[in-house]
Design a protein around this motif. Structure first.
Motif, PDB file in Angstrom:
ATOM      1  N   PRO A  36       0.712  -1.176  -0.161  1.00  8.80           N
ATOM      2  CA  PRO A  36       0.077  -0.127  -0.074  1.00  8.80           C
ATOM      3  C   PRO A  36       0.723   1.224   0.140  1.00  8.80           C
ATOM      4  O   PRO A  36       1.745   1.191   0.577  1.00  8.80           O
ATOM      5  N   VAL A  37       0.182   2.342  -0.698  1.00  7.58           N
ATOM      6  CA  VAL A  37       1.022   3.524  -0.846  1.00  7.58           C
ATOM      7  C   VAL A  37       0.470   4.698  -0.049  1.00  7.58           C
ATOM      8  O   VAL A  37      -0.894   4.965  -0.063  1.00  7.58           O
ATOM      9  N   SER A  38       1.138   5.733   0.601  1.00 10.48           N
ATOM     10  CA  SER A  38       0.617   6.858   1.298  1.00 10.48           C
ATOM     11  C   SER A  38       0.256   7.821   0.467  1.00 10.48           C
ATOM     12  O   SER A  38       0.932   7.806  -0.498  1.00 10.48           O
ATOM     13  N   ARG A  39      -0.159   8.802   0.838  1.00  9.17           N
ATOM     14  CA  ARG A  39      -0.605   9.940   0.168  1.00  9.17           C
ATOM     15  C   ARG A  39       0.784  10.852   0.006  1.00  9.17           C
ATOM     16  O   ARG A  39       1.073  11.362  -0.984  1.00  9.17           O
ATOM     17  N   ASP A  40       1.601  10.779   1.061  1.00 11.18           N
ATOM     18  CA  ASP A  40       2.973  11.552   1.036  1.00 11.18           C
ATOM     19  C   ASP A  40       3.627  10.914   0.020  1.00 11.18           C
ATOM     20  O   ASP A  40       4.416  11.409  -0.559  1.00 11.18           O
ATOM     21  N   GLU A  41       3.835   9.521   0.010  1.00  4.68           N
ATOM     22  CA  GLU A  41       4.679   8.727  -0.723  1.00  4.68           C
ATOM     23  C   GLU A  41       4.484   9.144  -2.426  1.00  4.68           C
ATOM     24  O   GLU A  41       5.104   9.476  -3.159  1.00  4.68           O
ATOM     25  N   LYS A  51      -2.122  17.915  -1.247  1.00  6.47           N
ATOM     26  CA  LYS A  51      -3.635  17.872  -1.227  1.00  6.47           C
ATOM     27  C   LYS A  51      -4.110  17.363  -2.552  1.00  6.47           C
ATOM     28  O   LYS A  51      -5.304  16.705  -2.601  1.00  6.47           O
ATOM     29  N   THR A  52      -3.371  17.575  -3.897  1.00  9.17           N
ATOM     30  CA  THR A  52      -3.822  17.235  -5.097  1.00  9.17           C
ATOM     31  C   THR A  52      -3.616  15.786  -5.073  1.00  9.17           C
ATOM     32  O   THR A  52      -4.725  15.181  -5.518  1.00  9.17           O
ATOM     33  N   ALA A  53      -2.865  15.271  -4.367  1.00  8.52           N
ATOM     34  CA  ALA A  53      -2.657  13.781  -4.496  1.00  8.52           C
ATOM     35  C   ALA A  53      -3.722  13.127  -3.726  1.00  8.52           C
ATOM     36  O   ALA A  53      -4.384  12.211  -4.048  1.00  8.52           O
ATOM     37  N   ALA A  54      -4.172  13.479  -2.391  1.00  5.07           N
ATOM     38  CA  ALA A  54      -5.128  12.987  -1.622  1.00  5.07           C
ATOM     39  C   ALA A  54      -6.552  13.216  -2.484  1.00  5.07           C
ATOM     40  O   ALA A  54      -7.196  12.024  -2.303  1.00  5.07           O
ATOM     41  N   PHE A  55      -6.731  14.298  -3.217  1.00  5.16           N
ATOM     42  CA  PHE A  55      -8.030  14.511  -3.802  1.00  5.16           C
ATOM     43  C   PHE A  55      -8.137  13.343  -4.740  1.00  5.16           C
ATOM     44  O   PHE A  55      -9.287  12.727  -5.014  1.00  5.16           O
ATOM     45  N   HIS A  56      -7.232  13.112  -5.738  1.00  8.16           N
ATOM     46  CA  HIS A  56      -7.373  12.270  -6.807  1.00  8.16           C
ATOM     47  C   HIS A  56      -7.292  10.569  -6.119  1.00  8.16           C
ATOM     48  O   HIS A  56      -8.041   9.694  -6.849  1.00  8.16           O
ATOM     49  N   LEU A  57      -6.702  10.412  -5.245  1.00  9.77           N
ATOM     50  CA  LEU A  57      -6.625   9.092  -4.808  1.00  9.77           C
ATOM     51  C   LEU A  57      -7.691   8.771  -3.922  1.00  9.77           C
ATOM     52  O   LEU A  57      -8.314   7.684  -4.054  1.00  9.77           O
ATOM     53  N   ASP A  58      -8.408   9.650  -3.392  1.00  4.09           N
ATOM     54  CA  ASP A  58      -9.863   9.388  -2.829  1.00  4.09           C
ATOM     55  C   ASP A  58     -10.795   9.318  -3.840  1.00  4.09           C
ATOM     56  O   ASP A  58     -11.863   8.652  -3.853  1.00  4.09           O
TER      57      ASP A  58
END
Length: 230
Positions: A36-41, A51-58
């Motif tokens: 599994p991959v974190s938002r920060d990674e 914030k951009t990564a978190a939005f698209h991952l969600d």
């Protein structure tokens, strides 16, 4: 004429979500990782704002393309170990879109079941296939709990009225039916007979009537019972 506006199919919506370039890069990155991959990674690797990564991952998780898990990356447990991190990994959900709609997996399951049961019991494969297809049609009818036209529409047959009959503009098993016509069309006939029986639909009967540009099965008005019978 009123035209019903249908909600997008979940699989179509999921595929459409990958059309956004950043979201597709994130998806490709996550599914290539061994864990599994974190938002920060993900953000650091792809050079994105967190914030951009978190939005698209969600968004990918909302479309069931990724699964969310929570783990402590520090390896510590108990008080002071911190909150588990939100991590993303490939979903077990399989997404496939075909236009026109095809259901080759369904056909494959029926054929495999028929072969296995035939080998175990000695019953002819074709007889088992027809029985399994009929049972599946009845199950579909029980699960959907709707009228025959809507059920056919929801399963990719593209039904339309031709006088008192219903013709099917699409065969969900088209390529198989083209190469193995007798086997697949017979399976399809018994599937739709099972649908009619499962819906207790007595106004139509399923008939094999191949014609160019249509499914091999047509639903014709049921013949009235002979006089003096019930």
């Amino acid at each position: 004429m009123n035209h019903r506006k249908e909600a997008p199919r979940p699989d179509v919506s999921a595929v459409a979500a990958l059309d956004e370039p950043t979201r597709r890069r994130l998806y490709d990155h996550v599914v290539r990782q061994p864990g599994p991959v974190s938002r920060d990674e993900a953000a650091e690797t792809l050079g994105l704002a967190r914030k951009t990564a978190a939005f698209h991952l969600d968004r990918l998780a909302d479309e069931s393309l990724l699964d969310v898990v929570y783990e402590r990356r520090s390896g510590r447990t108990g008080p002071g170990a911190g909150r588990p991190a939100k991590l993303y990994k490939r979903s077990r959900t399989e997404v496939a879109v075909s236009l026109p709609e095809r259901h080759y997996e369904l056909a494959g399951r029926l054929l495999a079941q028929a072969l296995e049961e035939s080998e175990a019991t000695g019953e002819p494969v074709r007889a088992v296939l027809h029985r399994k297809a009929h049972e599946l049609g009845a199950q579909l009818a029980a699960q959907k709990g709707t009228d025959v036209f809507a059920l056919l529409e929801g399963n990719g047959f593209e039904p339309r009225y031709d006088g008192d009959a219903i013709v099917l503009g699409n065969c969900p098993f088209h390529a198989l039916a083209r190469d193995h016509t007798q086997t697949v069309c017979g399976m399809n006939l018994h599937l739709l007979q099972g649908v009619l029986e499962g819906l207790d639909e007595r106004c139509f009967q399923a008939c094999l009537e191949p014609s160019p540009g249509h499914c091999c099965v047509r639903l014709r008005p049921a013949s009235p019972p002979p006089a003096g019978t019930r």
